[in-house]
Design a protein around this motif. Sequence first.
Motif, PDB file in Angstrom:
ATOM      1  N   PRO A  93     -33.541 -35.395 -84.600  1.00  0.00           N
ATOM      2  CA  PRO A  93     -33.005 -36.218 -83.255  1.00  0.00           C
ATOM      3  C   PRO A  93     -32.078 -35.244 -82.254  1.00  0.00           C
ATOM      4  O   PRO A  93     -31.165 -34.499 -82.932  1.00  0.00           O
ATOM      5  N   PRO A  94     -32.186 -35.476 -80.948  1.00  0.00           N
ATOM      6  CA  PRO A  94     -31.183 -34.737 -80.355  1.00  0.00           C
ATOM      7  C   PRO A  94     -29.813 -34.884 -80.574  1.00  0.00           C
ATOM      8  O   PRO A  94     -29.429 -36.030 -80.908  1.00  0.00           O
ATOM      9  N   ARG A  95     -28.953 -34.077 -80.212  1.00  0.00           N
ATOM     10  CA  ARG A  95     -27.477 -34.016 -80.362  1.00  0.00           C
ATOM     11  C   ARG A  95     -26.839 -33.989 -81.808  1.00  0.00           C
ATOM     12  O   ARG A  95     -25.622 -34.438 -81.936  1.00  0.00           O
ATOM     13  N   MET A  96     -27.682 -33.644 -82.805  1.00  0.00           N
ATOM     14  CA  MET A  96     -27.073 -33.511 -84.196  1.00  0.00           C
ATOM     15  C   MET A  96     -25.827 -32.510 -84.141  1.00  0.00           C
ATOM     16  O   MET A  96     -24.961 -32.765 -84.999  1.00  0.00           O
ATOM     17  N   GLU A  97     -25.905 -31.563 -83.220  1.00  0.00           N
ATOM     18  CA  GLU A  97     -24.558 -30.589 -83.184  1.00  0.00           C
ATOM     19  C   GLU A  97     -23.306 -31.297 -82.896  1.00  0.00           C
ATOM     20  O   GLU A  97     -22.466 -30.505 -83.457  1.00  0.00           O
ATOM     21  N   MET A  98     -23.415 -32.458 -82.414  1.00  0.00           N
ATOM     22  CA  MET A  98     -22.015 -33.003 -82.284  1.00  0.00           C
ATOM     23  C   MET A  98     -21.380 -33.514 -83.469  1.00  0.00           C
ATOM     24  O   MET A  98     -20.241 -33.736 -83.352  1.00  0.00           O
ATOM     25  N   CYS A  99     -22.330 -33.238 -84.677  1.00  0.00           N
ATOM     26  CA  CYS A  99     -21.698 -33.622 -85.982  1.00  0.00           C
ATOM     27  C   CYS A  99     -20.919 -32.475 -86.435  1.00  0.00           C
ATOM     28  O   CYS A  99     -20.143 -32.663 -87.480  1.00  0.00           O
ATOM     29  N   PHE A 100     -20.771 -31.210 -85.867  1.00  0.00           N
ATOM     30  CA  PHE A 100     -20.591 -30.088 -86.438  1.00  0.00           C
ATOM     31  C   PHE A 100     -19.551 -29.296 -85.556  1.00  0.00           C
ATOM     32  O   PHE A 100     -19.634 -29.522 -84.545  1.00  0.00           O
ATOM     33  N   ASP A 101     -18.668 -28.576 -86.303  1.00  0.00           N
ATOM     34  CA  ASP A 101     -17.535 -27.771 -85.672  1.00  0.00           C
ATOM     35  C   ASP A 101     -18.162 -26.289 -85.683  1.00  0.00           C
ATOM     36  O   ASP A 101     -18.770 -25.985 -86.440  1.00  0.00           O
ATOM     37  N   THR A 102     -17.712 -25.680 -84.624  1.00  0.00           N
ATOM     38  CA  THR A 102     -17.890 -24.368 -84.443  1.00  0.00           C
ATOM     39  C   THR A 102     -16.511 -23.435 -84.396  1.00  0.00           C
ATOM     40  O   THR A 102     -15.414 -23.994 -84.378  1.00  0.00           O
ATOM     41  N   LEU A 103     -16.707 -22.079 -84.711  1.00  0.00           N
ATOM     42  CA  LEU A 103     -15.664 -21.378 -84.621  1.00  0.00           C
ATOM     43  C   LEU A 103     -14.953 -21.473 -83.344  1.00  0.00           C
ATOM     44  O   LEU A 103     -13.675 -21.415 -83.169  1.00  0.00           O
ATOM     45  N   MET A 104     -15.663 -21.567 -82.184  1.00  0.00           N
ATOM     46  CA  MET A 104     -14.906 -21.534 -80.858  1.00  0.00           C
ATOM     47  C   MET A 104     -15.993 -22.365 -79.853  1.00  0.00           C
ATOM     48  O   MET A 104     -17.157 -22.725 -80.513  1.00  0.00           O
ATOM     49  N   THR A 105     -15.576 -22.747 -78.797  1.00  0.00           N
ATOM     50  CA  THR A 105     -16.516 -23.682 -77.992  1.00  0.00           C
ATOM     51  C   THR A 105     -16.222 -23.182 -76.672  1.00  0.00           C
ATOM     52  O   THR A 105     -15.366 -22.695 -75.976  1.00  0.00           O
ATOM     53  N   ARG A 106     -17.526 -23.654 -75.777  1.00  0.00           N
ATOM     54  CA  ARG A 106     -17.565 -23.034 -74.366  1.00  0.00           C
ATOM     55  C   ARG A 106     -16.731 -23.774 -73.354  1.00  0.00           C
ATOM     56  O   ARG A 106     -16.326 -24.885 -73.678  1.00  0.00           O
ATOM     57  N   ALA A 107     -16.236 -23.008 -72.566  1.00  0.00           N
ATOM     58  CA  ALA A 107     -15.723 -23.616 -71.187  1.00  0.00           C
ATOM     59  C   ALA A 107     -16.598 -23.751 -70.204  1.00  0.00           C
ATOM     60  O   ALA A 107     -17.101 -22.632 -69.665  1.00  0.00           O
ATOM     61  N   LEU A 108     -16.927 -25.162 -69.945  1.00  0.00           N
ATOM     62  CA  LEU A 108     -18.227 -25.234 -69.046  1.00  0.00           C
ATOM     63  C   LEU A 108     -17.947 -24.782 -67.476  1.00  0.00           C
ATOM     64  O   LEU A 108     -18.673 -25.125 -66.611  1.00  0.00           O
ATOM     65  N   ASP A 109     -16.853 -24.286 -67.269  1.00  0.00           N
ATOM     66  CA  ASP A 109     -16.307 -23.971 -65.947  1.00  0.00           C
ATOM     67  C   ASP A 109     -16.164 -22.493 -65.605  1.00  0.00           C
ATOM     68  O   ASP A 109     -15.929 -21.980 -64.664  1.00  0.00           O
ATOM     69  N   GLU A 110     -16.565 -22.088 -66.744  1.00  0.00           N
ATOM     70  CA  GLU A 110     -16.649 -20.266 -66.841  1.00  0.00           C
ATOM     71  C   GLU A 110     -18.129 -19.960 -67.465  1.00  0.00           C
ATOM     72  O   GLU A 110     -18.881 -20.767 -67.884  1.00  0.00           O
ATOM     73  N   PRO A 111     -18.531 -18.710 -66.727  1.00  0.00           N
ATOM     74  CA  PRO A 111     -20.043 -18.340 -66.957  1.00  0.00           C
ATOM     75  C   PRO A 111     -20.229 -18.439 -68.495  1.00  0.00           C
ATOM     76  O   PRO A 111     -21.249 -18.928 -68.937  1.00  0.00           O
ATOM     77  N   ASP A 112     -19.361 -17.889 -69.572  1.00  0.00           N
ATOM     78  CA  ASP A 112     -19.793 -17.709 -70.832  1.00  0.00           C
ATOM     79  C   ASP A 112     -18.488 -17.726 -71.843  1.00  0.00           C
ATOM     80  O   ASP A 112     -18.530 -17.537 -72.791  1.00  0.00           O
ATOM     81  N   ALA A 113     -17.265 -17.953 -71.316  1.00  0.00           N
ATOM     82  CA  ALA A 113     -16.115 -17.766 -71.885  1.00  0.00           C
ATOM     83  C   ALA A 113     -15.963 -18.966 -73.131  1.00  0.00           C
ATOM     84  O   ALA A 113     -16.572 -20.082 -72.970  1.00  0.00           O
ATOM     85  N   MET A 114     -15.278 -18.690 -74.324  1.00  0.00           N
ATOM     86  CA  MET A 114     -15.182 -19.542 -75.259  1.00  0.00           C
ATOM     87  C   MET A 114     -13.691 -19.597 -75.934  1.00  0.00           C
ATOM     88  O   MET A 114     -13.158 -18.578 -75.810  1.00  0.00           O
ATOM     89  N   TYR A 115     -13.275 -20.485 -76.366  1.00  0.00           N
ATOM     90  CA  TYR A 115     -12.037 -20.952 -76.881  1.00  0.00           C
ATOM     91  C   TYR A 115     -12.091 -21.310 -78.267  1.00  0.00           C
ATOM     92  O   TYR A 115     -12.938 -22.000 -78.455  1.00  0.00           O
ATOM     93  N   GLY A 116     -11.015 -21.162 -79.016  1.00  0.00           N
ATOM     94  CA  GLY A 116     -10.770 -21.405 -80.409  1.00  0.00           C
ATOM     95  C   GLY A 116     -10.767 -22.792 -80.740  1.00  0.00           C
ATOM     96  O   GLY A 116     -10.185 -23.690 -80.223  1.00  0.00           O
TER      97      GLY A 116
END
Length: 619
Positions: A93-116
């Motif tokens: 099903p869509p959005r299974m990724e919401m169950c998992f953490d990642t090393l960093m996460t996107r800032a959606l007001d920047e083209p590609d930046a990620m923060y911890g």
Amino acid sequence: MVSRRTILKGAGAAAALWNVPGLMLPALAGDKMHGLSVFGDLKYPSGFSHFDYVSPQAPKGGRINYRPPSWGYNQNVLTYNTFNSFILKGDAPPRMEMCFDTLMTRALDEPDAMYGLLAESVEIADDGNTYVFNLRPEAKFHNESKLTAEDVAFSLMLLKADGHPQISQTLRELVDTEVMDETRVAVRFSGKQTRHLPLFVAGLPIFSKRYYTDYDFKQSTLTPPLSSGPYRVGSHAVGRYVEYEKVTDYWAKDLPVVVGHYNFDIIRIDLFRERQAGFEAFKKGEITFQEEFTSKIWATGYDFPAVEEGRVVREEIVDNRPAGAQGWYFNTRRDKFKDPRVRKAIGYAFDFEWTNQVLFYGLYTRSASYFENSNMKAEGTPPVEELALLEPFRDRLPAEVFEEAAVPPVSDGSGFDRSLLRQATRLLSEAGYKRDGSVLKGPDGKPLKIEFLDNAVSFKRVVQPFVTNLERLGIEATFRLVDPAQYQSRVNDFDFDVVTQRLTTGATLSDTIRQMWGSGAASQPGSHNRAGDCRSGGRCPDRNDTGGGHSREDDHCRRALDRVLRAGYYSVPHWYNRNHLLAYWDMFGRPDKPPFYDLPVETTWWVDTEKAKKIGKGS
């Protein structure tokens, strides 16, 4: 990895244009950094409190029942039979990724930046090939076990070995991982990695090593997996719906990258085989938010009482992202589609102007570029900067690449443009096709037959007029409707003539273009390269860099790529809308302004209890 004599045939040329060396930033090497971006620029300083596009004081609680506008990997919006979303096997099903953490996460007001997120900081070795992620010691899984460097190292190598092809193929320049201590993990690259690959790695899900000692990661399963993210799988009925319930003691809830997010207690997704059934559920209030993708429904369907009474709101919000390249993609692995003249001729039989006026109510714009709605779109003849990239391969590129950028034909809007059909006939004749009565036969003497494979009946009304024009050319064309599971299986195995596909990119091109146009992906089941557009030219080169140029402003390489792809006629281009078409029950609050590069409704909106009570949606 590739002989230069075999590159640059069709989209193989496109890949060659991407060979721009990656740049490391020596000033950052060795420093502990709180974020990463492709070109090193970051909007948010160390110690920032929250992203600007969220509301830090947003109320928590309530639920949203919505139809996801996007999905990835093996996810399926029509049905599901597994909760393992990161392998090829099964439909998740869509959005299974919401169950998992990642090393960093996107800032959606920047083209590609990620923060911890899991990683508090990252250090880059002087040679740019080793990244050391420093983990937050408080990170934990939902069963209270600690999330450590062992889990990170295990997860990345597991995904490289057994993950979905769109993951594993992208990770080929990831060499290994090393656990330095409980909260420090080193990730090593080959030296051939793109600028974007470390960011891709930082965005991958992290699994429990202990959990997958007991469970086989390569298998489909309906046992909800152990995870560490803001949501976990809750109530569900296989193939019908799934609810994601918020983890109340989520370990990261007070981090700057999380504050203002994940405001709904329940995010529910109902799955429907047909769009009309989903719309009927929305009209009844069973679904409370949706982005509309059916022009007929948007133009004529919102006339029910809840709209007239103001309980349901319709809204258009500008979509700033590249529109992507949606179209009917040819399977060039099949001999009948190897000649670009044949592919171009077939495109002449699709009358977009008639279709847009009669079937789409004038809502769409025809796509010409693979990067519509962006600065990456090629226009006119190649300028000097693009010619510098193209000239070394002139003898192996179509002449069209050096002329005006290829665009779809414009019809007279009649639905039966004889002039365009005559041009199609000329192209087919040049390719060795001849009429035998009412049947068009190829150089091999076989009739030309085309099957449009789909899993949604709603597309039939669009394909049928196209089929009629193809029959006028002597081509036997059919529309084949199959169930979602069969469709996904056939697409994964490249068992089709023509399928609908939408190829999307971010504001910065990334390693995903290898999955769209790379030689390895052309033969890899489950990849995005459904057209197989490197196969007929042998093995095309794989890029050392997918950032395109040496700065964020350098779009010449991207436009050259667009120019070459368009001259290959790998698809019959579709259409796009410059706005998000939203419909929702008037029960939500939201931040004042959405981020520039996305519309994260399920993670940044919330239930406004007073508004909900007014329309009878209060608890």
